[in-house]
Write an enzyme that holds these catalytic residues in place. Structure first.
Site, PDB file in Angstrom:
ATOM      1  N   PHE A   1       0.833  -1.213   0.000  1.00 43.68           N
ATOM      2  CA  PHE A   1       0.000   0.000   0.000  1.00 43.68           C
ATOM      3  C   PHE A   1       0.868   1.263   0.000  1.00 43.68           C
ATOM      4  O   PHE A   1       0.438   2.315  -0.427  1.00 43.68           O
ATOM      5  CB  PHE A   1      -0.865   0.062   1.272  1.00 43.68           C
ATOM      6  CG  PHE A   1      -1.935  -0.973   1.358  1.00 43.68           C
ATOM      7  CD1 PHE A   1      -1.786  -2.088   2.172  1.00 43.68           C
ATOM      8  CD2 PHE A   1      -3.096  -0.849   0.619  1.00 43.68           C
ATOM      9  CE1 PHE A   1      -2.791  -3.046   2.269  1.00 43.68           C
ATOM     10  CE2 PHE A   1      -4.107  -1.804   0.712  1.00 43.68           C
ATOM     11  CZ  PHE A   1      -3.946  -2.900   1.535  1.00 43.68           C
TER      12      PHE A   1
ATOM     13  N   SER B   1      -5.340   1.578  -8.937  1.00 44.26           N
ATOM     14  CA  SER B   1      -6.465   2.514  -8.852  1.00 44.26           C
ATOM     15  C   SER B   1      -7.195   2.604 -10.182  1.00 44.26           C
ATOM     16  O   SER B   1      -6.599   2.452 -11.250  1.00 44.26           O
ATOM     17  CB  SER B   1      -5.929   3.906  -8.464  1.00 44.26           C
ATOM     18  OG  SER B   1      -6.920   4.884  -8.617  1.00 44.26           O
TER      19      SER B   1
ATOM     20  N   TYR C   1       0.375  11.054 -10.025  1.00 42.75           N
ATOM     21  CA  TYR C   1      -0.057   9.973  -9.119  1.00 42.75           C
ATOM     22  C   TYR C   1      -0.609   8.811  -9.950  1.00 42.75           C
ATOM     23  O   TYR C   1      -0.181   7.665  -9.805  1.00 42.75           O
ATOM     24  CB  TYR C   1      -1.126  10.470  -8.143  1.00 42.75           C
ATOM     25  CG  TYR C   1      -1.925   9.336  -7.557  1.00 42.75           C
ATOM     26  CD1 TYR C   1      -3.202   9.036  -8.037  1.00 42.75           C
ATOM     27  CD2 TYR C   1      -1.379   8.525  -6.572  1.00 42.75           C
ATOM     28  CE1 TYR C   1      -3.907   7.954  -7.536  1.00 42.75           C
ATOM     29  CE2 TYR C   1      -2.084   7.443  -6.069  1.00 42.75           C
ATOM     30  CZ  TYR C   1      -3.353   7.164  -6.562  1.00 42.75           C
ATOM     31  OH  TYR C   1      -4.042   6.089  -6.085  1.00 42.75           O
TER      32      TYR C   1
ATOM     33  N   LYS D   1       0.770   4.683 -10.810  1.00 41.71           N
ATOM     34  CA  LYS D   1       0.014   3.424 -10.711  1.00 41.71           C
ATOM     35  C   LYS D   1       0.125   2.645 -12.016  1.00 41.71           C
ATOM     36  O   LYS D   1       0.292   1.432 -12.038  1.00 41.71           O
ATOM     37  CB  LYS D   1      -1.461   3.706 -10.376  1.00 41.71           C
ATOM     38  CG  LYS D   1      -1.683   4.248  -8.972  1.00 41.71           C
ATOM     39  CD  LYS D   1      -1.163   3.290  -7.914  1.00 41.71           C
ATOM     40  CE  LYS D   1      -1.347   3.822  -6.509  1.00 41.71           C
ATOM     41  NZ  LYS D   1      -0.736   2.926  -5.483  1.00 41.71           N
TER      42      LYS D   1
ATOM     43  N   ASP E   1     -10.941  16.119 -12.802  1.00 42.60           N
ATOM     44  CA  ASP E   1     -12.035  15.199 -12.458  1.00 42.60           C
ATOM     45  C   ASP E   1     -12.582  14.530 -13.716  1.00 42.60           C
ATOM     46  O   ASP E   1     -12.842  15.216 -14.721  1.00 42.60           O
ATOM     47  CB  ASP E   1     -13.178  15.981 -11.790  1.00 42.60           C
ATOM     48  CG  ASP E   1     -12.966  16.086 -10.291  1.00 42.60           C
ATOM     49  OD1 ASP E   1     -13.531  16.995  -9.672  1.00 42.60           O
ATOM     50  OD2 ASP E   1     -12.223  15.250  -9.732  1.00 42.60           O
TER      51      ASP E   1
HETATM   52  C1  WQD Z   1     -15.011  12.358  -5.650  1.00 46.43           C
HETATM   53  C2  WQD Z   1     -16.005  13.330  -6.254  1.00 46.43           C
HETATM   54  C3  WQD Z   1     -15.082  15.453  -6.829  1.00 46.43           C
HETATM   55  C4  WQD Z   1     -14.224  16.823  -2.793  1.00 46.43           C
HETATM   56  C5  WQD Z   1      -9.372  10.228  -5.888  1.00 46.43           C
HETATM   57  C6  WQD Z   1      -8.202   9.631  -6.610  1.00 46.43           C
HETATM   58  C7  WQD Z   1      -8.292   8.137  -6.565  1.00 46.43           C
HETATM   59  C8  WQD Z   1      -8.396   7.700  -5.131  1.00 46.43           C
HETATM   60  C9  WQD Z   1      -9.666   8.303  -4.511  1.00 46.43           C
HETATM   61  C10 WQD Z   1      -6.223   7.313  -4.188  1.00 46.43           C
HETATM   62  C11 WQD Z   1     -15.430  14.111  -7.425  1.00 46.43           C
HETATM   63  C12 WQD Z   1     -16.138  15.599  -5.743  1.00 46.43           C
HETATM   64  C13 WQD Z   1     -14.612  16.060  -3.869  1.00 46.43           C
HETATM   65  C14 WQD Z   1     -14.926  18.022  -2.493  1.00 46.43           C
HETATM   66  C15 WQD Z   1     -16.406  17.597  -4.334  1.00 46.43           C
HETATM   67  N1  WQD Z   1      -7.266   8.126  -4.397  1.00 46.43           N
HETATM   68  N2  WQD Z   1     -15.685  16.433  -4.615  1.00 46.43           N
HETATM   69  N3  WQD Z   1     -16.011  18.363  -3.277  1.00 46.43           N
HETATM   70  O1  WQD Z   1     -11.139  12.257  -7.247  1.00 46.43           O
HETATM   71  O2  WQD Z   1     -12.780  10.348  -7.534  1.00 46.43           O
HETATM   72  O3  WQD Z   1     -10.538   9.897  -6.595  1.00 46.43           O
HETATM   73  O4  WQD Z   1      -9.485   9.733  -4.579  1.00 46.43           O
HETATM   74  O5  WQD Z   1      -6.109   6.160  -4.465  1.00 46.43           O
HETATM   75  O6  WQD Z   1      -7.138   7.601  -7.144  1.00 46.43           O
HETATM   76  O7  WQD Z   1      -8.257  10.038  -7.955  1.00 46.43           O
HETATM   77  O8  WQD Z   1     -12.185  11.132  -5.240  1.00 46.43           O
HETATM   78  O9  WQD Z   1     -13.283  11.970  -3.194  1.00 46.43           O
HETATM   79  O10 WQD Z   1     -11.581  13.449  -4.376  1.00 46.43           O
HETATM   80  O11 WQD Z   1     -13.808  13.098  -5.408  1.00 46.43           O
HETATM   81  O12 WQD Z   1     -17.383  17.919  -5.034  1.00 46.43           O
HETATM   82  O13 WQD Z   1     -14.623  18.778  -1.521  1.00 46.43           O
HETATM   83  O14 WQD Z   1     -16.358  14.302  -5.264  1.00 46.43           O
HETATM   84  O15 WQD Z   1     -15.215  16.515  -7.768  1.00 46.43           O
HETATM   85  O16 WQD Z   1     -16.463  14.307  -8.363  1.00 46.43           O
HETATM   86  P1  WQD Z   1     -11.700  10.985  -6.757  1.00 46.43           P
HETATM   87  P2  WQD Z   1     -12.674  12.448  -4.477  1.00 46.43           P
END
Ligand code: WQD
Length: 343
Positions: free
Chosen positions: A82, A126, A151, A155, A300
């Site tokens: 991890f 991921s 990042y 991966k 995103d």
């Molecule tokens: C999810 C959705 C945001 C925060 C990332 C990495 C992935 C893994 C998980 C490591 C999106 C929206 C988020 C906020 C929001 N990480 N959002 N307001 O980006 O899908 O994945 O984290 O392994 O590899 O890419 O996850 O939780 O950041 O976002 O609206 O304050 O929530 O735009 O649509 P994400 P997230």
């Protein structure tokens, strides 16, 4: 029972996986550099399982220390890896830190594993490797696209490195688990997600807003081509994800793998929008969430959720918890860690 190394074992997903490994009777050795975790997680794990894992504070970037660790623990039968930096935004600002920490450490671990009698390797990958996939739900043979961040690139490169090792060493067996969005916490609320500073991820930001640590959640865009305009993801309970690692490890230990390198998408198979998550959280917490619609966040993807057929049928694993269950556990965790601190 087999002795397993878990690197990053005091982290969010790592600690939950250590608990599930111990529940299955495995002997667990943890390496963690404590850069994104704290040593008290060791006691928290022990309070759940009653068994204290062996812990070694070690920076996997220090090759000679990795070598001496493996010389001492030459009876390992599996490694679950991890340990890595995982903040997408930070990786854009500090690419070399990500390439050094995520790639060099993987190489050093794999080099040492070539000396083991049994080399069973589970890699934390991921769904980021797919970028914006063309088709939903996403299957494992969806094309791996140019990563949107260093990042995500680490991966992709990590998977390629493991495949190259598998090609020249048929005794080495690897499985890459491509996670979707891990959320929630163990039912005991003794372990969970502990983001340092302002949370980048949606669910910890939601729970910190609800508990009063954050003023308001910003929803990053509501003009996407989805049912309610907000992005869609596959939010999977971290305990379900942890159990997938144990199933994958057993597959290799029992030589059930069909080739010596396999990938599996680990998700629920269900897509939820940001607004869906907010509504689910308000339902399970009984709290109205303070949020506003803000601008889109760079990088995103519009939607990403897993086709879980391969994991369900070949790996023999299926997510059991719903979005409501996962959010309820996240909320219970947030309340438990804040109950002793004034907000
Ligand atoms: C999810 C959705 C945001 C925060 C990332 C990495 C992935 C893994 C998980 C490591 C999106 C929206 C988020 C906020 C929001 N990480 N959002 N307001 O980006 O899908 O994945 O984290 O392994 O590899 O890419 O996850 O939780 O950041 O976002 O609206 O304050 O929530 O735009 O649509 P994400 P997230």
């Amino acid at each position: 029972m087999a002795k397993i190394l878990v690197t990053g074992g005091l982290g969010f997903i790592g600690s939950h996986t250590v608990v599930e490994l111990q529940n299955e009777g495995f002997e667990v050795v943890i390496i963690d550099d404590l850069s994104n975790s704290s040593e008290d997680v060791l006691d928290r794990i022990t309070s759940i399982t009653g068994v204290k894992p062996i812990f070694k504070k070690l920076d996997l970037k220090e090759k000679t220390r990795v070598q001496s660790f493996f010389n001492k623990h030459n009876d390992l039968q599996g490694v679950i890896h991890f340990a890595a930096s995982k903040a997408v935004g930070e990786s854009v600002e500090k690419p070399l830190l990500y390439y050094e920490n995520n790639i060099n450490t993987l190489v050093y671990i794999l080099q040492e594993m070539q000396k083991l009698d049994e080399a069973n390797f589970i890699f934390s990958s991921s769904c980021t490797v797919y970028g914006q996939a063309d088709e939903m739900p996403i299957t494992e043979d969806a094309p791996v696209k140019k990563a949107e961040s260093p990042y995500g690139n680490t991966k992709q490169i990590g998977e390629e490195i493991i495949q190259d090792v598998c090609k020249i060493n048929s005794e080495f067996k690897g499985i890459a688990l491509r996670y979707f969005n891990p959320i929630g916490a163990h039912e005991s609320a003794n372990i969970g997600e502990l983001p340092i500073g302002v949370p980048q991820n949606l669910v910890p930001f939601i729970t910190q807003t609800a508990i009063g640590l954050r003023e308001q959640l910003s929803v990053f865009g509501n003009n996407y081509p989805t049912h309610d305009g907000t992005c869609i993801r596959d939010y999977i309970h971290v305990v379900d994800l942890a159990k997938a690692h144990v199933v994958a490890l057993k597959r290799l230990l029992d030589n059930k793998n069909t080739t010596n390198y396999e990938t599996f998408n680990i998700g629920t198979g269900k897509g939820s929008s940001v607004i869906d998550v907010i509504k689910s959280f308000e339902k399970v917490s009984g709290q109205k969430l303070n949020y506003k619609i803000a601008n889109r966040r760079a990088g995103d993807v519009i939607e990403a959720y897993a086709n879980t057929k391969k994991a369900n049928t070949i790996l023999g694993w299926k997510a059991e918890s719903s979005l409501d269950d996962a959010l309820a556990s996240a909320w219970k965790w947030e309340q438990s860690i804040r109950k002793n601190t004034q907000i």
